[in-house]
Design an enzyme around this catalytic site. Structure first.
Site, mmCIF file in Angstrom:
data_model
loop_
_atom_site.group_PDB
_atom_site.id
_atom_site.type_symbol
_atom_site.label_atom_id
_atom_site.label_comp_id
_atom_site.label_asym_id
_atom_site.label_seq_id
_atom_site.Cartn_x
_atom_site.Cartn_y
_atom_site.Cartn_z
ATOM 1 N NE ARG A 58 -20.182 26.707 7.465
ATOM 2 C CZ ARG A 58 -18.877 26.547 7.679
ATOM 3 N NH1 ARG A 58 -18.399 26.659 8.901
ATOM 4 N NH2 ARG A 58 -18.078 26.281 6.696
ATOM 5 C CD GLN A 89 -6.533 26.847 5.840
ATOM 6 O OE1 GLN A 89 -6.591 27.828 6.552
ATOM 7 N NE2 GLN A 89 -6.206 26.920 4.575
ATOM 8 C CG ASN A 90 -12.012 23.634 2.919
ATOM 9 O OD1 ASN A 90 -11.683 24.723 3.395
ATOM 10 N ND2 ASN A 90 -11.949 23.362 1.637
ATOM 11 C CG ASP A 92 -16.182 20.957 2.483
ATOM 12 O OD1 ASP A 92 -15.499 20.004 2.065
ATOM 13 O OD2 ASP A 92 -15.951 22.140 2.141
ATOM 14 C CG HIS A 107 -9.172 24.883 10.626
ATOM 15 N ND1 HIS A 107 -9.149 25.919 9.717
ATOM 16 C CD2 HIS A 107 -8.003 24.997 11.330
ATOM 17 C CE1 HIS A 107 -8.021 26.612 9.863
ATOM 18 N NE2 HIS A 107 -7.321 26.067 10.832
ATOM 19 C CB CYS A 115 -19.094 13.782 24.260
ATOM 20 S SG CYS A 115 -19.605 13.814 25.993
HETATM 21 P P1 OAD Z 1 -10.959 32.406 3.065
HETATM 22 O O1 OAD Z 1 -12.396 32.692 2.891
HETATM 23 O O2 OAD Z 1 -10.209 33.273 4.018
HETATM 24 O O3 OAD Z 1 -10.204 32.515 1.663
HETATM 25 C C1 OAD Z 1 -10.708 31.866 0.541
HETATM 26 C C2 OAD Z 1 -9.727 32.092 -0.618
HETATM 27 O O4 OAD Z 1 -10.180 31.318 -1.706
HETATM 28 C C3 OAD Z 1 -9.621 33.548 -1.095
HETATM 29 O O5 OAD Z 1 -8.246 33.929 -1.181
HETATM 30 C C4 OAD Z 1 -10.258 33.527 -2.499
HETATM 31 O O6 OAD Z 1 -9.577 34.364 -3.440
HETATM 32 C C5 OAD Z 1 -10.095 32.076 -2.901
HETATM 33 N N1 OAD Z 1 -11.137 31.587 -3.810
HETATM 34 C C6 OAD Z 1 -12.450 31.897 -3.861
HETATM 35 N N2 OAD Z 1 -13.075 31.205 -4.827
HETATM 36 C C7 OAD Z 1 -12.131 30.425 -5.402
HETATM 37 C C8 OAD Z 1 -12.137 29.476 -6.469
HETATM 38 N N3 OAD Z 1 -13.249 29.180 -7.139
HETATM 39 N N4 OAD Z 1 -10.971 28.876 -6.791
HETATM 40 C C9 OAD Z 1 -9.817 29.172 -6.132
HETATM 41 N N5 OAD Z 1 -9.758 30.058 -5.125
HETATM 42 C C10 OAD Z 1 -10.890 30.676 -4.752
HETATM 43 O O7 OAD Z 1 -10.829 30.851 3.430
HETATM 44 P P2 OAD Z 1 -9.642 30.084 4.131
HETATM 45 O O8 OAD Z 1 -8.329 30.627 3.735
HETATM 46 O O9 OAD Z 1 -9.892 28.644 3.952
HETATM 47 O O10 OAD Z 1 -11.333 28.617 10.094
HETATM 48 O O11 OAD Z 1 -9.907 30.438 5.651
HETATM 49 C C11 OAD Z 1 -9.093 29.848 6.628
HETATM 50 C C12 OAD Z 1 -9.879 29.630 7.872
HETATM 51 O O12 OAD Z 1 -10.514 30.834 8.267
HETATM 52 C C13 OAD Z 1 -11.043 28.647 7.744
HETATM 53 O O13 OAD Z 1 -10.656 27.308 7.843
HETATM 54 C C14 OAD Z 1 -11.934 29.042 8.866
HETATM 55 C C15 OAD Z 1 -11.875 30.542 8.684
HETATM 56 O O14 OAD Z 1 -12.163 31.326 9.754
HETATM 57 C C16 OAD Z 1 -12.093 28.415 11.184
HETATM 58 O O15 OAD Z 1 -13.300 28.598 11.193
HETATM 59 C C17 OAD Z 1 -11.305 27.962 12.369
#
Ligand code: OAD
Length: 246
Positions: A58, A89-90, A92, A107, A115
């Site tokens: 990644r 939460q990203n 990147d 996150h 370290c």
């Molecule tokens: P998710 O993968 O759970 O959710 C992504 C959301 O983005 C979904 O509801 C999709 O419908 C939406 N989506 C996809 N493409 C899109 C677009 N082009 N425009 C708008 N929305 C779109 O991701 P997160 O909610 O960020 O944590 O996940 C939260 C956390 O879970 C992450 O930070 C990570 C993960 O496990 C850790 O790793 C600690």
């Protein structure tokens, strides 16, 4: 608008149109990897090689992707409002490269490594840092192994005090691209709504916490958000602060 306090929370969906996989969509990262094998402290203890290689892949991918119009729109919104907080939460760096400042990466971040002994953070994105060999720190006399600077499941997210302060006093709370399944991030919209903030969602699908939003815009963030930001910033009443965004 100028005096309004705007807080934005982003999730993986905002980076989807840049080519970064989300976690829970079809073909998302958690479809091909088990969370407990790559994203917990115990996984790092039991199988660090698997965890390291997952995050190194990644980290390498970051140089191949670019911010999309949704990242750029948030940078524009930041410039247009007096009081603005961006929580992501990203992990990147697309918000930074899209022009946003002062981003709270709750996150963690892919560009930095931590370290294992001292907890010191180093920015490590040189070619040598991106191989599948473990990276060693520059802070200890006997260099220690570094771990990804990522908040894993079971660990406490970063900047929670700043995040809670911002959400507890905001007028407008906007979520972009998050499934609302991971706490405490998923609770923030509920908190914002409970203190009377206008809560706005931009997401592809309705997330599990869709009921926490006053206003819901379903679709791709890169297509929807630039128009919404222009509308918000050009609205005369919004500009003068007499009505709320939305
Ligand atoms: P998710 O993968 O759970 O959710 C992504 C959301 O983005 C979904 O509801 C999709 O419908 C939406 N989506 C996809 N493409 C899109 C677009 N082009 N425009 C708008 N929305 C779109 O991701 P997160 O909610 O960020 O944590 O996940 C939260 C956390 O879970 C992450 O930070 C990570 C993960 O496990 C850790 O790793 C600690």
């Amino acid at each position: 608008m100028r005096s309004m306090k705007v807080v934005v929370l982003t999730g993986a969906g905002i980076s989807a149109e840049s080519g970064i996989k989300t976690f829970r969509d079809k073909d998302g990262l958690w479809e091909n990897h088990r969370i407990d094998e790559v994203a917990t402290p115990n996984a790092w203890k039991l199988n660090p090689k698997l965890v390291w290689e997952f995050y190194q892949e990644r980290r390498r991918q970051m140089s191949e992707v670019n911010p999309n119009p949704a990242h750029v729109a948030l940078a524009k919104l930041e410039l247009g409002v007096e009081n603005f907080t961006l929580i992501t939460q990203n992990v990147d760096d697309l918000h930074e490269r899209g022009g946003s400042n002062s981003i709270l990466h709750m996150h963690g971040r892919l560009q930095t490594l931590r370290c294992e002994d001292s907890g010191e953070i180093e920015h490590r994105m040189d070619d040598a840092d991106l191989s599948d060999e473990y990276a060693l720190c520059n802070c200890c006399v006997k260099p220690s192994r570094m771990r990804p600077d990522i908040v894993w499941f079971g660990e406490i997210p970063m900047y929670m005090s700043e995040i809670n302060d911002a959400v507890n006093s905001c007028d407008v709370f906007i979520v972009v691209g998050s499934s609302g399944q991971v706490y405490p991030a998923a609770d923030l919209a509920y908190h914002a709504k409970s203190i009377g903030a206008n809560t706005i969602l931009v997401n592809y699908d309705p997330p599990v916490n869709v009921g926490d939003f006053n206003e819901v815009h379903l679709g791709k963030a890169g297509e929807i958000l630039p128009h919404l930001v222009d509308k918000w910033l050009n609205d005369e009443e919004v500009k003068s602060g007499t009505i709320r965004i939305g």
